[in-house]
Design an enzyme around this catalytic site. Sequence first.
Site, PDB file in Angstrom:
ATOM      1  CB  SER A  35      -0.791  -0.137   1.207  1.00  0.00           C
ATOM      2  OG  SER A  35      -1.698   1.210   1.373  1.00  0.00           O
ATOM      3  CE  LYS A  61      -1.022   7.682  -1.092  1.00  0.00           C
ATOM      4  NZ  LYS A  61      -1.389   8.097   0.143  1.00  0.00           N
ATOM      5  CB  ILE A  87       2.352  10.867   1.781  1.00  0.00           C
ATOM      6  CG1 ILE A  87       3.557  10.315   1.375  1.00  0.00           C
ATOM      7  CG2 ILE A  87       1.105  11.112   0.866  1.00  0.00           C
ATOM      8  CD1 ILE A  87       4.193  11.397   0.492  1.00  0.00           C
ATOM      9  N   GLY A  88       1.037  11.742   4.709  1.00  0.00           N
ATOM     10  CA  GLY A  88      -0.244  11.925   5.424  1.00  0.00           C
ATOM     11  C   GLY A  88      -1.280  11.546   4.919  1.00  0.00           C
ATOM     12  CB  CYS A 147      -0.282   5.773   9.049  1.00  0.00           C
ATOM     13  SG  CYS A 147       0.395   6.876   8.029  1.00  0.00           S
ATOM     14  CE  LYS A 181       1.969  -1.793   5.685  1.00  0.00           C
ATOM     15  NZ  LYS A 181       1.880  -1.173   4.347  1.00  0.00           N
ATOM     16  N   GLY A 260      11.773  -3.179   3.063  1.00  0.00           N
ATOM     17  CA  GLY A 260      12.947  -3.276   2.553  1.00  0.00           C
ATOM     18  C   GLY A 260      13.358  -4.313   1.591  1.00  0.00           C
TER      19      GLY A 260
END
Length: 319
Positions: A35, A61, A87-88, A147, A181, A260
């Site tokens: 995402s 996203k 990004i927010g 996030c 997540k 990564g």
Amino acid sequence: MSAPAGALDAAIPAGVDLGCDVGPVRLQSPVLAASGTFGSGVEAAGHGLIDLHLVGGVVAKTVTREPRAGNDPPRMTETPAGMLNSIGLQNPGIDRFLEVVLPGMRALPTGAILNIAGADAADYEHLAARVEEARDGVTALELNLSCPNVSHGLDFGREPAQAAKVVAGVKRVTTLPVWVKLTPNVTRIADIAVAVADAGADALVVGNTVLGTAIDWRRRRPMLTTGFGGLSGPAIRPIALRCVAECVRATDCPVIGCGGITSGDDALEFIVVGAHAVQVGTASFAAPSAAAGIAREIAERLVEVGAASIAELRGTIRW
């Protein structure tokens, strides 16, 4: 439940099965686009930049209840072996997403995984219920509890009880498989993993970006307007691997490794530790075809070691 079927690219060696199960979901490949780094998949596929038959799914996203403009720029900067972003959660809101974005995702030859984030547990339930109404062609629902670039963005992911409350509420209103997540920005990620697994999570996505900052010392200013952001890219892979290992040890809930990954060898590190699948994020910025290329490399490595599928390698690490 299965992701859309598609004939795998001829580059995949005969006798190798890239298919894998993540809880109730059957994926055509163990490599997904994460995402926030691949749009909805429609853009790259439409320009012929990637063969999505080699990808297990595209995670859209993050979408929220209302549209979000995101944080003011600058909100991305490169770092050694990675990048920082703040990004927010810029997105068009759930109404426009379901109307405009989701139809294109349904038409892709791979799984469509929707990612949602709410301001509170009730918000997550509302979003999940909206997705449930439009569930045709949706493979799974991913809950973003991690996030670091929005106000209170880590609250749900840091507290086991709060994370479990969100998951339990979502499970009440949707029949879709629920992936959760998790953030690595906690003291014991295993505690969060156990809580959300007990609340009904069908899979764990481990993990997300690591909080960091970058400074322009000449200007005496941070490189990002918000000061801090999420570090991603190869620099965080050892952290992500450790988080996956801890979650695999703590619960039987399937784990999707993320953090990564830039090659088939990187991905197989996560599989050997116990992950059922992986997600590729930052690598897609440098090469939109990264997820498909990594899937091909996995197939090549399986041939090298005489394995027919990743199931033969999963969890085989000797600590």
